[in-house]
Design a protein around this motif. Structure first.
Motif, short mmCIF file in Angstrom:
data_model
loop_
_atom_site.label_atom_id
_atom_site.label_comp_id
_atom_site.label_asym_id
_atom_site.label_seq_id
_atom_site.Cartn_x
_atom_site.Cartn_y
_atom_site.Cartn_z
N ASN A 178 0.84 -1.19 0.00
CA ASN A 178 0.00 0.00 0.00
C ASN A 178 0.87 1.24 0.00
OD1 ASN A 178 -0.82 1.45 2.99
ND2 ASN A 178 0.25 -0.52 3.15
N SER A 179 0.36 2.30 -0.61
CA SER A 179 1.13 3.54 -0.70
C SER A 179 0.18 4.73 -0.72
CB SER A 179 2.02 3.54 -1.94
OG SER A 179 1.25 3.65 -3.13
N LEU A 180 0.75 5.87 -0.34
CA LEU A 180 0.02 7.13 -0.34
C LEU A 180 1.01 8.20 -0.75
CD1 LEU A 180 -2.80 8.29 0.47
CD2 LEU A 180 -1.78 8.82 2.69
N MET A 223 -4.44 -0.99 0.49
CA MET A 223 -3.76 -2.22 0.90
C MET A 223 -4.14 -3.38 0.00
SD MET A 223 -1.61 -3.72 2.79
CE MET A 223 -1.19 -3.29 4.46
N ASP A 224 -3.14 -4.11 -0.44
CA ASP A 224 -3.31 -5.25 -1.34
C ASP A 224 -2.68 -6.46 -0.65
OD1 ASP A 224 -3.48 -6.99 -3.51
OD2 ASP A 224 -2.63 -5.58 -4.94
N THR A 273 2.00 -2.00 7.59
CA THR A 273 1.04 -1.06 8.15
C THR A 273 -0.32 -1.30 7.52
OG1 THR A 273 2.77 0.58 8.42
CG2 THR A 273 0.52 1.40 8.43
N PRO A 274 -1.38 -1.29 8.30
CA PRO A 274 -2.70 -1.36 7.67
C PRO A 274 -2.85 -0.19 6.70
CG PRO A 274 -2.87 -1.58 10.06
CD PRO A 274 -1.45 -1.22 9.75
N GLU A 275 -3.83 -0.27 5.85
CA GLU A 275 -4.03 0.78 4.85
C GLU A 275 -3.92 2.16 5.49
OE1 GLU A 275 -7.07 0.16 1.87
OE2 GLU A 275 -7.83 2.14 2.33
N PHE A 276 -3.14 3.04 4.85
CA PHE A 276 -2.96 4.40 5.35
C PHE A 276 -4.30 5.13 5.36
CE2 PHE A 276 1.35 3.69 3.41
CZ PHE A 276 2.04 3.61 4.61
N ASP A 277 -4.56 5.87 6.42
CA ASP A 277 -5.76 6.69 6.51
C ASP A 277 -5.46 8.03 5.83
OD1 ASP A 277 -7.92 8.30 7.15
OD2 ASP A 277 -7.78 7.96 9.32
N PRO A 278 -6.07 8.33 4.67
CA PRO A 278 -5.76 9.57 3.98
C PRO A 278 -6.23 10.82 4.73
CG PRO A 278 -7.53 8.40 2.86
CD PRO A 278 -7.04 7.52 3.96
N ASN A 279 -7.08 10.64 5.75
CA ASN A 279 -7.50 11.78 6.58
C ASN A 279 -6.54 12.02 7.73
OD1 ASN A 279 -9.94 12.36 5.17
ND2 ASN A 279 -10.77 10.49 6.06
#
Length: 184
Positions: A33-35, A132-133, A163-169
């Motif tokens: 996963n990435s942001l 997250m994949d 890390t679990p999927e990043f929270d974009p907020n």
């Protein structure tokens, strides 16, 4: 030969022309996963305003990645860099939440926005997420980028396998760079 035909009145503005390849922005497929978030200056849009209906990137992949889930948010900002931190997604507009094909080789990846964005001519901030994949792919699945020394800290990114999927907020601190993906 692939040809893209735009409707009358459409203007395509490309920001970044270097042919350097990097694998971390806007979507990092080597990690699960990435942001990323990038600021594009109003001067790079030639001080033009209008409706943004698509976003384009330039990839060079060794893996065929069809139907990859991605998200894109847009907003206008007075900020000229991300040194003070991310602009949270809840202050932006989610313009794309769907699947995109990333084929093998060098390609123009055009993502038609599900919600066109009214751009009024200020600095534009774009947040891109690879949710997250369960799988990660080659570190050689990369995008073209440019560096503009006059605009330092214009991109912030984070990526992880654990890390679990990043929270974009509420994104993590991330890493700053003056690099930005070549974008149309």
């Amino acid at each position: 030969m692939n040809v893209t035909v735009q409707g009358e009145g459409t203007v395509a503005i490309t920001i970044g022309t270097d042919t350097t390849i990097i694998n971390v922005i806007p979507f990092n497929f080597f990690y699960r996963n990435s942001l990323s978030q990038t600021i594009y200056m109003s001067s790079e849009f030639q001080n033009t305003a209008g409706l943004i209906t698509a976003v384009g990137y330039y990839n060079d992949f060794i893996t065929n990645l069809p139907n990859m889930p991605v998200k894109i948010w847009l907003a206008e900002t007075a900020n000229t860099d991300l040194g003070g931190g991310w602009i949270p997604a809840n202050q932006m507009t989610l313009v794309f939440d769907g699947n995109v094909d990333f084929p093998i080789g060098q390609n123009d990846i055009v993502i038609p926005l599900q919600i066109p964005f009214v751009y009024e001519g200020n600095n534009l901030v774009l947040m891109a997420q690879r949710p997250m994949d369960t799988t990660y792919y080659s570190s050689l699945d990369r995008f073209l980028y440019s560096t503009t020394a006059q605009f330092p800290n214009r991109t912030r990114y984070a990526f992880s396998d654990s890390t679990p999927e990043f929270d974009p907020n509420n994104p993590p601190a991330g890493t700053l760079t003056d690099m930005h993906p070549n974008t149309t």
